[in-house]
Design an enzyme around this catalytic site. Structure first.
Site, PDB file in Angstrom:
ATOM      1  N   SER A 136       0.857  -1.178   0.000  1.00  0.00           N
ATOM      2  CA  SER A 136       0.000   0.000   0.000  1.00  0.00           C
ATOM      3  C   SER A 136       0.899   1.235   0.000  1.00  0.00           C
ATOM      4  O   SER A 136       1.952   1.239  -0.655  1.00  0.00           O
ATOM      5  CB  SER A 136      -0.918  -0.046   1.224  1.00  0.00           C
ATOM      6  OG  SER A 136      -1.720   1.102   1.277  1.00  0.00           O
ATOM      7  N   TYR A 150      -5.215   8.059  -6.001  1.00  0.00           N
ATOM      8  CA  TYR A 150      -4.250   7.037  -5.536  1.00  0.00           C
ATOM      9  C   TYR A 150      -4.478   6.704  -4.061  1.00  0.00           C
ATOM     10  O   TYR A 150      -4.503   5.533  -3.666  1.00  0.00           O
ATOM     11  CB  TYR A 150      -2.850   7.599  -5.766  1.00  0.00           C
ATOM     12  CG  TYR A 150      -1.708   6.756  -5.259  1.00  0.00           C
ATOM     13  CD1 TYR A 150      -1.373   5.552  -5.878  1.00  0.00           C
ATOM     14  CD2 TYR A 150      -0.938   7.172  -4.170  1.00  0.00           C
ATOM     15  CE1 TYR A 150      -0.308   4.793  -5.423  1.00  0.00           C
ATOM     16  CE2 TYR A 150       0.138   6.416  -3.721  1.00  0.00           C
ATOM     17  CZ  TYR A 150       0.446   5.225  -4.350  1.00  0.00           C
ATOM     18  OH  TYR A 150       1.499   4.473  -3.894  1.00  0.00           O
ATOM     19  N   LYS A 154      -5.394   3.095  -2.360  1.00  0.00           N
ATOM     20  CA  LYS A 154      -4.516   2.435  -1.389  1.00  0.00           C
ATOM     21  C   LYS A 154      -5.197   2.297  -0.027  1.00  0.00           C
ATOM     22  O   LYS A 154      -4.991   1.308   0.682  1.00  0.00           O
ATOM     23  CB  LYS A 154      -3.199   3.202  -1.255  1.00  0.00           C
ATOM     24  CG  LYS A 154      -2.293   3.127  -2.491  1.00  0.00           C
ATOM     25  CD  LYS A 154      -1.793   1.713  -2.789  1.00  0.00           C
ATOM     26  CE  LYS A 154      -0.614   1.727  -3.768  1.00  0.00           C
ATOM     27  NZ  LYS A 154      -0.202   0.366  -4.167  1.00  0.00           N
TER      28      LYS A 154
HETATM   29  N1  LIG Z   1       7.894   5.094  -4.860  1.00  0.00           N
HETATM   30  C1  LIG Z   1       7.195   5.535  -3.839  1.00  0.00           C
HETATM   31  O1  LIG Z   1       7.440   6.661  -3.339  1.00  0.00           O
HETATM   32  C2  LIG Z   1       6.119   4.672  -3.213  1.00  0.00           C
HETATM   33  C3  LIG Z   1       5.642   5.040  -1.937  1.00  0.00           C
HETATM   34  C4  LIG Z   1       4.647   4.265  -1.349  1.00  0.00           C
HETATM   35  C5  LIG Z   1       4.148   3.148  -2.004  1.00  0.00           C
HETATM   36  N2  LIG Z   1       4.612   2.818  -3.250  1.00  0.00           N
HETATM   37  C6  LIG Z   1       4.034   1.629  -3.903  1.00  0.00           C
HETATM   38  O2  LIG Z   1       5.071   0.711  -4.163  1.00  0.00           O
HETATM   39  C7  LIG Z   1       4.709  -0.122  -5.259  1.00  0.00           C
HETATM   40  C8  LIG Z   1       5.876  -0.181  -6.251  1.00  0.00           C
HETATM   41  O3  LIG Z   1       6.061   1.106  -6.803  1.00  0.00           O
HETATM   42  P1  LIG Z   1       7.498   1.673  -7.211  1.00  0.00           P
HETATM   43  O4  LIG Z   1       7.756   2.852  -6.352  1.00  0.00           O
HETATM   44  O5  LIG Z   1       8.502   0.585  -7.266  1.00  0.00           O
HETATM   45  O6  LIG Z   1       7.152   2.267  -8.666  1.00  0.00           O
HETATM   46  P2  LIG Z   1       7.660   1.849 -10.124  1.00  0.00           P
HETATM   47  O7  LIG Z   1       9.139   1.832 -10.173  1.00  0.00           O
HETATM   48  O8  LIG Z   1       6.922   2.774 -11.040  1.00  0.00           O
HETATM   49  O9  LIG Z   1       7.119   0.354 -10.290  1.00  0.00           O
HETATM   50  C9  LIG Z   1       5.773   0.062 -10.550  1.00  0.00           C
HETATM   51  C10 LIG Z   1       5.684  -1.357 -11.069  1.00  0.00           C
HETATM   52  O10 LIG Z   1       4.299  -1.664 -11.305  1.00  0.00           O
HETATM   53  C11 LIG Z   1       4.225  -2.342 -12.551  1.00  0.00           C
HETATM   54  N3  LIG Z   1       2.910  -2.203 -13.151  1.00  0.00           N
HETATM   55  C12 LIG Z   1       2.237  -1.056 -13.433  1.00  0.00           C
HETATM   56  N4  LIG Z   1       1.055  -1.356 -14.028  1.00  0.00           N
HETATM   57  C13 LIG Z   1       0.994  -2.714 -14.127  1.00  0.00           C
HETATM   58  C14 LIG Z   1       0.048  -3.625 -14.647  1.00  0.00           C
HETATM   59  N5  LIG Z   1      -1.115  -3.198 -15.188  1.00  0.00           N
HETATM   60  N6  LIG Z   1       0.315  -4.938 -14.591  1.00  0.00           N
HETATM   61  C15 LIG Z   1       1.478  -5.381 -14.059  1.00  0.00           C
HETATM   62  N7  LIG Z   1       2.417  -4.571 -13.536  1.00  0.00           N
HETATM   63  C16 LIG Z   1       2.173  -3.256 -13.576  1.00  0.00           C
HETATM   64  C17 LIG Z   1       5.330  -1.711 -13.408  1.00  0.00           C
HETATM   65  O11 LIG Z   1       5.740  -2.630 -14.421  1.00  0.00           O
HETATM   66  P3  LIG Z   1       5.354  -2.543 -15.974  1.00  0.00           P
HETATM   67  O12 LIG Z   1       5.222  -1.092 -16.326  1.00  0.00           O
HETATM   68  O13 LIG Z   1       6.501  -3.234 -16.642  1.00  0.00           O
HETATM   69  O14 LIG Z   1       4.067  -3.312 -16.095  1.00  0.00           O
HETATM   70  C18 LIG Z   1       6.427  -1.547 -12.380  1.00  0.00           C
HETATM   71  O15 LIG Z   1       7.201  -2.722 -12.285  1.00  0.00           O
HETATM   72  C19 LIG Z   1       3.435   0.480  -5.850  1.00  0.00           C
HETATM   73  O16 LIG Z   1       2.313  -0.242  -5.418  1.00  0.00           O
HETATM   74  C20 LIG Z   1       3.412   1.882  -5.263  1.00  0.00           C
HETATM   75  O17 LIG Z   1       2.100   2.377  -5.180  1.00  0.00           O
HETATM   76  C21 LIG Z   1       5.599   3.551  -3.862  1.00  0.00           C
END
Ligand SMILES: NC(=O)c1ccc[n+]([C@@H]2O[C@H](COP(=O)([O-])OP(=O)(O)OC[C@H]3O[C@@H](n4cnc5c(N)ncnc54)[C@H](OP(=O)(O)O)[C@@H]3O)[C@@H](O)[C@H]2O)c1
Length: 241
Positions: A136, A150, A154
Site C-alpha cells: 500500500s 491514488y 490504497k
Molecule cells: N515510490 C514511492 O514513493 C512509493 C511510496 C509508497 C508506495 N509505493 C508503492 O510501491 C509499489 C511499487 O512502486 P514503485 O515505487 O517501485 O514504482 P515503479 O518503479 O513505477 O514500479 C511500478 C511497477 O508496477 C508495474 N505495473 C504497473 N502497471 C501494471 C500492470 N497493469 N500490470 C502489471 N504490472 C504493472 C510496473 O511494471 P510494468 O510497467 O513493466 O508493467 C512496475 O514494475 C506500488 O504499489 C506503489 O504504489 C511507492
C-alpha cells in the site's frame, strides 16, 4: 515463513521496489516468479538472478493472471508467497481527476490485488498455507492534496488486506500490508496523470531506497506481522527520523 527455498511471486517486478524485492529474495534463497508488462526487463532480471521465471502479465486482466498462476504452479508446484506490489500514482485535485483515470487507478491499485489473491488462494489452500503482502502506501496516513485517486485506492487496499487477513487466518494463509513512504523509484515518472508537486520535491530529499523497502517486505513475510510502515512519525507513521 522461511524465505530460503520458498517460491515467491512478485507483481510489478520490472522496476523499483518490485525489482529490489526480487533481488533481496533471490539472495535470501527464494525462487521467483516475476510479473510485469515490460517483458524484456523482467526476462533480463530473471536471467541475472537465475532461479526465476519471468512472465508478461497485466495484473488488471483476470485471464492473464490465471495463466500466470497456472504457469507458476506447473513450473514450481506451489506459490509460497505473493507480493502484490504493482501500482501507479496520479496527481490531481478532486475537481480535476478524470473519471476514467480514477477507474484505472482503482483497477490497478485495488482491484488487481483482489484478482491476484483470488487466483492464488486455491493453490495456497491446497498446499497448506502461504503468505501474501499487499504493498500500500504511507500516504494513506494523511489526506495529502492531489493524492485523492491514488490515496483512495490504497486506503481501500489497506482494508481489503485486513479483511483478507481476518478471513484467512485459520487457513494458514497470512496476509500483511506494507506501507512504504517516499521511495526513489520510477514511480513519479510513471504517473497516470499530473506531475510531481512542490511537496513531492521536498519529500524526495529524504526518499528511501527500494532496497530498504524490500528488506521490510521480506521481514513481513518472515514474521507474518499485520503491517509494517516506513512512514516518519510526523506523517503519522512509526519511523523515528
Ligand atoms: N515510490 C514511492 O514513493 C512509493 C511510496 C509508497 C508506495 N509505493 C508503492 O510501491 C509499489 C511499487 O512502486 P514503485 O515505487 O517501485 O514504482 P515503479 O518503479 O513505477 O514500479 C511500478 C511497477 O508496477 C508495474 N505495473 C504497473 N502497471 C501494471 C500492470 N497493469 N500490470 C502489471 N504490472 C504493472 C510496473 O511494471 P510494468 O510497467 O513493466 O508493467 C512496475 O514494475 C506500488 O504499489 C506503489 O504504489 C511507492
Amino acid at each position: 515463513m522461511n524465505i530460503e527455498g520458498s517460491i515467491i511471486m512478485i507483481t510489478g517486478a520490472s522496476s523499483g521496489i518490485g525489482a529490489a524485492t526480487a533481488r533481496a529474495a533471490s539472495q535470501a534463497g527464494a525462487r521467483l516468479v516475476l510479473l510485469a508488462r515490460r517483458e524484456e526487463r523482467i526476462a533480463k532480471y530473471a536471467g541475472e538472478l537465475g532461479n526465476a521465471l519471468a512472465m508478461r502479465c497485466d495484473v488488471t486482466d483476470k485471464d492473464q493472471v490465471a495463466v500466470a498462476i497456472r504457469r507458476a504452479e506447473d513450473t514450481y508446484g506451489r506459490v509460497d508467497a505473493l507480493i502484490n506490489n504493482a501500482g501507479q500514482g496520479l496527481e490531481a485535485s478532486i475537481e480535476d481527476i478524470e473519471i476514467d483515470d480514477f477507474k484505472d487507478i482503482l483497477a490497478l491499485n485495488l482491484v488487481a490485488p483482489l484478482i491476484m489473491m483470488q487466483a492464488v488462494l486455491p493453490l495456497m489452500r491446497a498446499q497448506g498455507g502461504g503468505s501474501i503482502v499487499n504493498v500500500s502506501s504511507g500516504v494513506t496516513f494523511y489526506p495529502r492534496p492531489h493524492s485523492g485517486a491514488y490515496n483512495s485506492a490504497k486506503a481501500g487496499l489497506n482494508m481489503l488486506s485486513s479483511v483478507a487477513r481476518a478471513e484467512l487466518a485459520d487457513q494458514g494463509i497470512v496476509v500483511s500490508t506494507m506501507l512504504p513512504f517516499v521511495t526513489a523509484t520510477e514511480f513519479n515518472d510513471a504517473l497516470k496523470a499530473g506531475s510531481k508537486t512542490q511537496e513531492d520535491e521536498e519529500d524526495a530529499t529524504f526518499a528511501h531506497t527500494p532496497d530498504r523497502v524490500a528488506d521490510r517486505i521480506l521481514d513481513l513475510i518472515r514474521s507474518g506481522d499485520e503491517q509494517a510502515d516506513l512512514v516518519p512519525r510526523r506523517f503519522g507513521g512509526s519511523l523515528e527520523e
